[in-house]
Design a protein around this motif. Structure first.
Motif, PDB file in Angstrom:
ATOM      1  N   LEU A  66     -70.145   4.627 -71.807  1.00 23.70           N
ATOM      2  CA  LEU A  66     -71.389   5.322 -71.454  1.00 23.70           C
ATOM      3  C   LEU A  66     -72.596   4.648 -72.103  1.00 23.70           C
ATOM      4  O   LEU A  66     -73.628   4.424 -71.456  1.00 23.70           O
ATOM      5  CB  LEU A  66     -71.291   6.782 -71.888  1.00 23.70           C
ATOM      6  N   VAL A  67     -72.471   4.324 -73.363  1.00 22.76           N
ATOM      7  CA  VAL A  67     -73.599   3.704 -74.073  1.00 22.76           C
ATOM      8  C   VAL A  67     -73.921   2.328 -73.500  1.00 22.76           C
ATOM      9  O   VAL A  67     -75.086   1.998 -73.239  1.00 22.76           O
ATOM     10  CB  VAL A  67     -73.289   3.616 -75.581  1.00 22.76           C
ATOM     11  N   LEU A  68     -72.877   1.511 -73.281  1.00 20.65           N
ATOM     12  CA  LEU A  68     -73.121   0.139 -72.832  1.00 20.65           C
ATOM     13  C   LEU A  68     -73.574   0.058 -71.381  1.00 20.65           C
ATOM     14  O   LEU A  68     -74.417  -0.783 -71.032  1.00 20.65           O
ATOM     15  CB  LEU A  68     -71.843  -0.692 -73.018  1.00 20.65           C
ATOM     16  N   ASN A  69     -73.054   0.934 -70.515  1.00 18.74           N
ATOM     17  CA  ASN A  69     -73.335   0.816 -69.085  1.00 18.74           C
ATOM     18  C   ASN A  69     -74.483   1.696 -68.607  1.00 18.74           C
ATOM     19  O   ASN A  69     -75.065   1.424 -67.549  1.00 18.74           O
ATOM     20  CB  ASN A  69     -72.076   1.154 -68.277  1.00 18.74           C
ATOM     21  N   LEU A  70     -74.807   2.762 -69.331  1.00 19.58           N
ATOM     22  CA  LEU A  70     -75.872   3.669 -68.899  1.00 19.58           C
ATOM     23  C   LEU A  70     -77.024   3.749 -69.900  1.00 19.58           C
ATOM     24  O   LEU A  70     -78.188   3.604 -69.532  1.00 19.58           O
ATOM     25  CB  LEU A  70     -75.302   5.071 -68.653  1.00 19.58           C
ATOM     26  N   ARG A  71     -76.678   3.982 -71.177  1.00 19.75           N
ATOM     27  CA  ARG A  71     -77.751   4.233 -72.140  1.00 19.75           C
ATOM     28  C   ARG A  71     -78.533   2.957 -72.477  1.00 19.75           C
ATOM     29  O   ARG A  71     -79.761   2.987 -72.567  1.00 19.75           O
ATOM     30  CB  ARG A  71     -77.173   4.850 -73.417  1.00 19.75           C
ATOM     31  N   VAL A  72     -77.843   1.842 -72.651  1.00 22.17           N
ATOM     32  CA  VAL A  72     -78.550   0.608 -73.025  1.00 22.17           C
ATOM     33  C   VAL A  72     -79.516   0.144 -71.934  1.00 22.17           C
ATOM     34  O   VAL A  72     -80.699  -0.127 -72.225  1.00 22.17           O
ATOM     35  CB  VAL A  72     -77.534  -0.497 -73.384  1.00 22.17           C
ATOM     36  N   PRO A  73     -79.091   0.026 -70.652  1.00 24.28           N
ATOM     37  CA  PRO A  73     -80.086  -0.386 -69.639  1.00 24.28           C
ATOM     38  C   PRO A  73     -81.219   0.615 -69.487  1.00 24.28           C
ATOM     39  O   PRO A  73     -82.360   0.225 -69.235  1.00 24.28           O
ATOM     40  CB  PRO A  73     -79.247  -0.487 -68.346  1.00 24.28           C
ATOM     41  N   ARG A  74     -80.920   1.894 -69.682  1.00 26.62           N
ATOM     42  CA  ARG A  74     -81.973   2.904 -69.588  1.00 26.62           C
ATOM     43  C   ARG A  74     -83.013   2.727 -70.703  1.00 26.62           C
ATOM     44  O   ARG A  74     -84.218   2.787 -70.452  1.00 26.62           O
ATOM     45  CB  ARG A  74     -81.334   4.298 -69.674  1.00 26.62           C
ATOM     46  N   ILE A  75     -82.546   2.509 -71.920  1.00 24.27           N
ATOM     47  CA  ILE A  75     -83.478   2.354 -73.048  1.00 24.27           C
ATOM     48  C   ILE A  75     -84.307   1.076 -72.894  1.00 24.27           C
ATOM     49  O   ILE A  75     -85.515   1.067 -73.155  1.00 24.27           O
ATOM     50  CB  ILE A  75     -82.693   2.361 -74.369  1.00 24.27           C
ATOM     51  N   ALA A 122     -81.286   7.356 -63.281  1.00 23.85           N
ATOM     52  CA  ALA A 122     -80.500   6.573 -62.328  1.00 23.85           C
ATOM     53  C   ALA A 122     -80.517   5.080 -62.632  1.00 23.85           C
ATOM     54  O   ALA A 122     -80.003   4.280 -61.851  1.00 23.85           O
ATOM     55  CB  ALA A 122     -81.026   6.802 -60.914  1.00 23.85           C
ATOM     56  N   ILE A 123     -81.109   4.687 -63.753  1.00 24.83           N
ATOM     57  CA  ILE A 123     -81.242   3.259 -64.066  1.00 24.83           C
ATOM     58  C   ILE A 123     -79.899   2.663 -64.485  1.00 24.83           C
ATOM     59  O   ILE A 123     -79.186   3.229 -65.312  1.00 24.83           O
ATOM     60  CB  ILE A 123     -82.272   3.056 -65.196  1.00 24.83           C
ATOM     61  N   THR A 124     -79.584   1.517 -63.896  1.00 25.06           N
ATOM     62  CA  THR A 124     -78.362   0.785 -64.250  1.00 25.06           C
ATOM     63  C   THR A 124     -78.748  -0.656 -64.607  1.00 25.06           C
ATOM     64  O   THR A 124     -79.911  -1.049 -64.488  1.00 25.06           O
ATOM     65  CB  THR A 124     -77.368   0.771 -63.080  1.00 25.06           C
ATOM     66  N   TRP A 125     -77.763  -1.436 -65.027  1.00 26.30           N
ATOM     67  CA  TRP A 125     -78.025  -2.852 -65.314  1.00 26.30           C
ATOM     68  C   TRP A 125     -78.582  -3.558 -64.086  1.00 26.30           C
ATOM     69  O   TRP A 125     -79.446  -4.428 -64.193  1.00 26.30           O
ATOM     70  CB  TRP A 125     -76.748  -3.538 -65.779  1.00 26.30           C
ATOM     71  N   ARG A 126     -78.075  -3.193 -62.910  1.00 24.50           N
ATOM     72  CA  ARG A 126     -78.544  -3.827 -61.674  1.00 24.50           C
ATOM     73  C   ARG A 126     -80.031  -3.571 -61.457  1.00 24.50           C
ATOM     74  O   ARG A 126     -80.783  -4.479 -61.093  1.00 24.50           O
ATOM     75  CB  ARG A 126     -77.735  -3.296 -60.488  1.00 24.50           C
ATOM     76  N   ASP A 127     -80.466  -2.309 -61.675  1.00 23.15           N
ATOM     77  CA  ASP A 127     -81.896  -1.995 -61.525  1.00 23.15           C
ATOM     78  C   ASP A 127     -82.737  -2.795 -62.507  1.00 23.15           C
ATOM     79  O   ASP A 127     -83.803  -3.314 -62.159  1.00 23.15           O
ATOM     80  CB  ASP A 127     -82.118  -0.494 -61.738  1.00 23.15           C
TER      81      ASP A 127
END
Length: 328
Positions: free
Chosen positions: A47-56, A183-188
């Motif tokens: 969760l942290v690596l795939n969602l929280r990090v790109p969001r931050i 909804a932000i991901t690494w791709r975004d």
């Protein structure tokens, strides 16, 4: 404290805030994620690596871009009360996103392209109308033109919301306009970097030219500047980067208006210090608001609501406090 020391202090504060933000959230425990959980809990680590990090990281970029764009707009147009929302950029992006959702299928790439395109048209339309107005100085004409263009975009967006499917399309438009990073991901994040990094590089490298471009055309030209060309380059960079972020994050208001004022209060009026100061302060402001938005309640608070509430309260404080004034 000198401007350079204050800038280094802000940089250190941004690094600390980024580090703390990575551990703030609602899973696996509310408010703070233990570093041990990232080692032992596979789901928490994912969760942290795939969602929280790109969001931050996106929140960090959002604050930098909106505050840098606001600084450019205020200096180029010699008006301390303008930002992307006053010149038709943000309303244009909202209209473009609504067009993409209601009429063009609502794909992510389509929303981003339409938001960026209509945001650029909003700025160009405001500048064009300001030149057609026959009374008042440039500042008054620009503000009036920006109000008119923003009102036209807002009314058109209202028509699209009226036409939208109330079950499928209207909620998408509403949540997009509230602003948020859920909804932000690494791709975004990777999609916006090719626009944001060159635009910020242009703004940062040309920050000292803003001191010249904030003067009248005759004065700037006599000092060696080419006002028309250089203003166009800076406005293009500011609008493109803001539109790229807004197309992904929705409308996040007041950052581009209030942060440049705070930066000038702390660092003076020299654009060489104000631009990086605004970037750092803007990133801090958005990171703090995003931490609150995703941590305090079990349901996430839309980011645009928090930035508008805090920004408006701070702006009123600045206007009414006896020892604090608004500088250009």
């Amino acid at each position: 404290m000198t401007s350079i020391r204050l800038t280094w202090l802000l940089m250190a504060l941004v690094v600390v805030t980024l580090a703390i933000s990575f551990f703030m959230g609602r899973y696996p425990t509310p408010y703070f994620t233990s570093p041990a959980a990232l080692v032992n809990d596979l789901m928490a680590r994912s969760l942290v690596l795939n969602l929280r990090v790109p969001r931050i990281l996106t929140a960090f970029l959002l604050g930098i871009v909106l505050s840098a764009s606001g600084t450019v707009f205020q200096l180029v147009f010699r008006n301390p009360l303008v930002d992307s929302g006053f010149l038709g950029v943000s309303p244009g992006a909202a209209f473009g996103a609504s067009v993409a959702i209601v009429l063009l299928g609502g794909r992510s790439a389509t929303i981003q392209l339409c938001a960026a395109g209509f945001a650029m048209l909003g700025l160009l339309g405001s500048a064009f109308l300001a030149r057609q107005v026959r009374f008042g100085d440039w500042t008054l004409r620009l503000v009036l033109a920006g109000i008119a263009v923003s009102a036209l975009y807002t009314s058109a967006t209202g028509v699209l919301k009226y036409m939208a499917d109330p079950v499928r399309q209207l909620p998408d438009i509403t949540f997009w306009m509230l602003g948020g990073l859920w909804a932000i991901t690494w791709r975004d994040l990777l999609q916006i970097l090719p626009v944001v990094i060159p635009s910020l590089t242009v703004i940062y490298l040309m920050r000292w030219r803003l001191n010249l471009l904030s003067m009248r055309d005759e004065t700037a030209f006599s000092l060696g500047a080419t006002p028309g060309r250089e203003r166009f380059v800076l406005l293009l960079a500011a609008t493109a980067s803001a539109a790229a972020l807004v197309s992904k994050c929705g409308q996040v208001g007041w950052v581009g208006l209030i942060i440049p004022h705070i930066a000038r209060r702390l660092l003076g009026s020299d654009a060489r210090h104000v631009v990086p100061g605004s970037m750092l302060l803007g990133s801090l402001f958005v990171l703090w608001c995003d931490d609150v938005a995703r941590t305090v309640l079990t349901g996430e608070i839309p980011l645009g609501i928090l930035t508008s509430f805090v920004g408006a309260a701070f702006f009123l404080t600045m206007l009414t406090h006896r020892r604090v004034g608004v500088q250009r």
